[in-house]
Write a protein that holds these residues in place. Sequence first.
Motif, PDB file in Angstrom:
ATOM      1  N   TYR A  30     -15.339 -40.424 -18.229  1.00 19.71           N
ATOM      2  CA  TYR A  30     -14.650 -41.096 -17.131  1.00 19.71           C
ATOM      3  C   TYR A  30     -15.106 -42.546 -17.030  1.00 19.71           C
ATOM      4  CZ  TYR A  30     -13.423 -36.352 -15.929  1.00 19.71           C
ATOM      5  OH  TYR A  30     -12.937 -35.072 -15.985  1.00 19.71           O
ATOM      6  N   VAL A  72     -20.080 -38.988 -18.575  1.00 21.14           N
ATOM      7  CA  VAL A  72     -19.623 -37.708 -19.125  1.00 21.14           C
ATOM      8  C   VAL A  72     -19.900 -36.629 -18.087  1.00 21.14           C
ATOM      9  CG1 VAL A  72     -19.851 -36.031 -20.980  1.00 21.14           C
ATOM     10  CG2 VAL A  72     -20.044 -38.486 -21.482  1.00 21.14           C
ATOM     11  N   GLU A  90      -9.635 -40.362 -21.614  1.00 20.94           N
ATOM     12  CA  GLU A  90      -8.729 -39.873 -22.653  1.00 20.94           C
ATOM     13  C   GLU A  90      -7.262 -39.990 -22.253  1.00 20.94           C
ATOM     14  OE1 GLU A  90      -7.705 -35.717 -25.056  1.00 20.94           O
ATOM     15  OE2 GLU A  90      -9.641 -35.964 -24.052  1.00 20.94           O
ATOM     16  N   ARG A 142     -16.159 -34.291 -20.242  1.00 24.48           N
ATOM     17  CA  ARG A 142     -15.103 -35.298 -20.341  1.00 24.48           C
ATOM     18  C   ARG A 142     -15.650 -36.661 -19.928  1.00 24.48           C
ATOM     19  NH1 ARG A 142     -10.095 -33.500 -21.417  1.00 24.48           N
ATOM     20  NH2 ARG A 142      -9.169 -35.486 -20.809  1.00 24.48           N
ATOM     21  N   ASP A 174      -9.790 -41.038 -16.125  1.00 26.43           N
ATOM     22  CA  ASP A 174     -10.033 -40.203 -17.288  1.00 26.43           C
ATOM     23  C   ASP A 174      -9.898 -41.067 -18.539  1.00 26.43           C
ATOM     24  OD1 ASP A 174      -9.353 -38.410 -19.591  1.00 26.43           O
ATOM     25  OD2 ASP A 174      -9.534 -36.844 -18.077  1.00 26.43           O
TER      26      ASP A 174
END
Length: 275
Positions: A162, A156, A121, A160, A119
């Motif tokens: 990756y 995406v 983020e 999100r 991930d």
Amino acid sequence: MKYSRVVAVLSGGGAKTAAHVGALKALEERQLVPGQYVGTSMGAVIAACFASGLDYDAVVKRIAVVRRRDVAVPAAGVVLGPFGKTVLRSAPLEETIARLVPARSFDDLRCPLTVTATDAETGELVLFGAGGRSDAQLHEALYASCALPMYYAPAVIQGRAYMDGGLRAVLPLRVAERLDPDLVYAVYAGPSLSERTPVRPERLRVLGAHDNSVRILIASQAAAEVGAWDGRVPLVLVRPVVDARATFAVENVIRYVEAGYRAGVAALEAWEKGG
């Protein structure tokens, strides 16, 4: 003892993951068939080929025709240096993954596959496919697992971003351990801390420094993963002798396949003898 729950773990390593193909042939010759695959980065792509139902000859035929332009095309903004978004275009790699892997979804696979990603983020390890998330298409999960920062744009998925699974699990043994295996066959084609490749300070510009940092990170992580294995489940660890710093050396894939086969045979013989 008959092993009925064999899990094959295939590492990242770019073009060097062609060694996984040879290592799996060595496993097959001993009538040991993986019941599940766990893969990271290009190792996940190789795993997806076999999980799709392709045999050794078919996989070799597909990877042998891959050229550098199929995976490493400079991005339009690369001339902007640190102001560019990525070094390489994503589309050629995405298209190559689609050509290599005949299955289009995880449900189309003949054998369960777990793909690792990171991930962007939170930095957390994310699993797609068997034992993980089911909200991604197979090819987009594979691209996400290969999206090495600075080189490729993140994938995406469901809003999100990756990145390459190798940032968190280049050799995902702990993931395999959760699958209740009675044998784990792991192939590692990534960097090692024991490698002694010259690094000249004057060459540690932005990209070189990034590559060296990732090499150290990944090598340390892989060593820790192997060191933490408790031995309750047999682990056959295959370490092919492949070139260092050869992520995009697709011209050498046949040599890497052969190296993987030799290393697989040696590791299995050692294991059979109690080594």
